[in-house]
Design a protein around this motif. Structure first.
Motif, PDB file in Angstrom:
ATOM      1  N   MET A   1      36.382  56.289  53.236  1.00 20.47           N
ATOM      2  CA  MET A   1      37.719  56.582  52.912  1.00 20.47           C
ATOM      3  C   MET A   1      38.399  55.313  52.534  1.00 20.47           C
ATOM      4  O   MET A   1      38.147  54.261  53.120  1.00 20.47           O
ATOM      5  CB  MET A   1      38.281  57.316  54.101  1.00 20.47           C
ATOM      6  CG  MET A   1      39.607  57.068  54.401  1.00 20.47           C
ATOM      7  SD  MET A   1      40.106  58.324  55.433  1.00 20.47           S
ATOM      8  CE  MET A   1      41.476  57.842  55.729  1.00 20.47           C
ATOM      9  N   GLN A   2      39.143  55.506  51.733  1.00 20.16           N
ATOM     10  CA  GLN A   2      39.858  54.358  51.216  1.00 20.16           C
ATOM     11  C   GLN A   2      41.268  54.376  51.784  1.00 20.16           C
ATOM     12  O   GLN A   2      41.956  55.393  51.696  1.00 20.16           O
ATOM     13  CB  GLN A   2      39.948  54.439  49.724  1.00 20.16           C
ATOM     14  CG  GLN A   2      38.998  53.500  49.162  1.00 20.16           C
ATOM     15  CD  GLN A   2      39.300  53.289  47.741  1.00 20.16           C
ATOM     16  OE1 GLN A   2      39.982  54.030  47.124  1.00 20.16           O
ATOM     17  NE2 GLN A   2      38.746  52.278  47.229  1.00 20.16           N
ATOM     18  N   THR A   3      41.677  53.161  52.339  1.00 21.44           N
ATOM     19  CA  THR A   3      43.030  53.090  52.909  1.00 21.44           C
ATOM     20  C   THR A   3      43.969  52.495  51.875  1.00 21.44           C
ATOM     21  O   THR A   3      43.597  51.582  51.124  1.00 21.44           O
ATOM     22  CB  THR A   3      43.064  52.218  54.174  1.00 21.44           C
ATOM     23  OG1 THR A   3      42.619  50.975  53.892  1.00 21.44           O
ATOM     24  CG2 THR A   3      42.360  52.892  55.268  1.00 21.44           C
ATOM     25  N   GLN A   5      46.656  50.254  50.352  1.00 22.77           N
ATOM     26  CA  GLN A   5      47.041  48.853  50.567  1.00 22.77           C
ATOM     27  C   GLN A   5      48.449  48.634  50.030  1.00 22.77           C
ATOM     28  O   GLN A   5      48.817  49.197  48.999  1.00 22.77           O
ATOM     29  CB  GLN A   5      46.102  47.904  49.831  1.00 22.77           C
ATOM     30  CG  GLN A   5      44.742  47.906  50.383  1.00 22.77           C
ATOM     31  CD  GLN A   5      43.908  46.895  49.630  1.00 22.77           C
ATOM     32  OE1 GLN A   5      44.306  46.371  48.636  1.00 22.77           O
ATOM     33  NE2 GLN A   5      42.714  46.680  50.148  1.00 22.77           N
ATOM     34  N   VAL A 184      46.133  52.599  46.097  1.00 22.58           N
ATOM     35  CA  VAL A 184      45.291  53.529  46.849  1.00 22.58           C
ATOM     36  C   VAL A 184      43.831  53.316  46.507  1.00 22.58           C
ATOM     37  O   VAL A 184      43.362  53.075  45.488  1.00 22.58           O
ATOM     38  CB  VAL A 184      45.654  54.984  46.543  1.00 22.58           C
ATOM     39  CG1 VAL A 184      44.916  55.910  47.428  1.00 22.58           C
ATOM     40  CG2 VAL A 184      47.005  55.217  46.238  1.00 22.58           C
TER      41      VAL A 184
END
Length: 184
Positions: A1-3, A5, A184
């Motif tokens: 999953m990408q957090t 930033q 994102v």
């Protein structure tokens, strides 16, 4: 999953200042000065010298005198001779009155009256010493000086003062920025 930033970029605010320095000029003109020196008042007074020579006594010693003075001297000498004669006759009369006391007053009086008295022999200086009277009064000089004060006139000059105030201009050279991005 990408957090996601958060990217934040900020730029600080900058101000700029421009100054114009103040200027001040001061000039002092010279004062106007007037000096006048009046002459001193000088007064000189003098009493002239006086030389007095009195040679009356010298002339009298030489037998050269004024007729009034010679009459006065002859009158004094005559009076003196008269008084001496009266005295001599009174003394001889007293001696004759006392003939009984002894002595021979008639013979002694005949000898005294019959012959002139002996003359004094000596040197007589004509004119006599210090017969010329000299007096001298020197000159008197009185000097009065009155000094006069100088007349001083001073007119001061006010200073010439020019002043230009300085100034400061403050402006924004760069405004503050804040950028926030979500990646994102």
């Amino acid at each position: 999953m990408q957090t996601p930033q958060i990217q934040i970029r900020s730029q600080f605010a900058q101000i700029q200042m421009q100054t114009l320095p103040s200027r001040q000029e001061i000039q002092q003109p010279k004062a106007q000065l007037s000096i006048e020196q009046p002459k001193a008042d000088l007064s000189i007074s003098r009493i002239p010298s006086k030389l007095t020579i009195d040679q009356t006594q010298a002339w009298e010693d030489m037998g050269l005198m004024h007729v009034f003075r010679s009459n006065e001297i002859f009158a004094q000498n005559g009076r003196q001779g008269l008084l001496e004669g009266i005295s001599r006759r009174a003394q001889q009369g007293d001696e004759l009155m006392r003939i009984e006391n002894g002595g021979n007053p008639i013979v002694s009086q005949a000898n005294a009256n019959g012959y002139d008295s002996m003359k004094q022999i000596g040197i007589k200086f004509i004119p006599s010493h210090n017969s010329v009277k000299i007096s001298y009064q020197p000159t008197e000089v009185q000097i009065d000086v009155k000094q006069n004060e100088p007349n001083i006139t001073v007119q001061p000059q006010k200073p010439i003062h020019n002043y230009e105030p300085g100034s400061i201009d403050i402006s924004m050279k760069q405004y503050a920025e804040l950028e926030i991005d979500f990646v994102v």
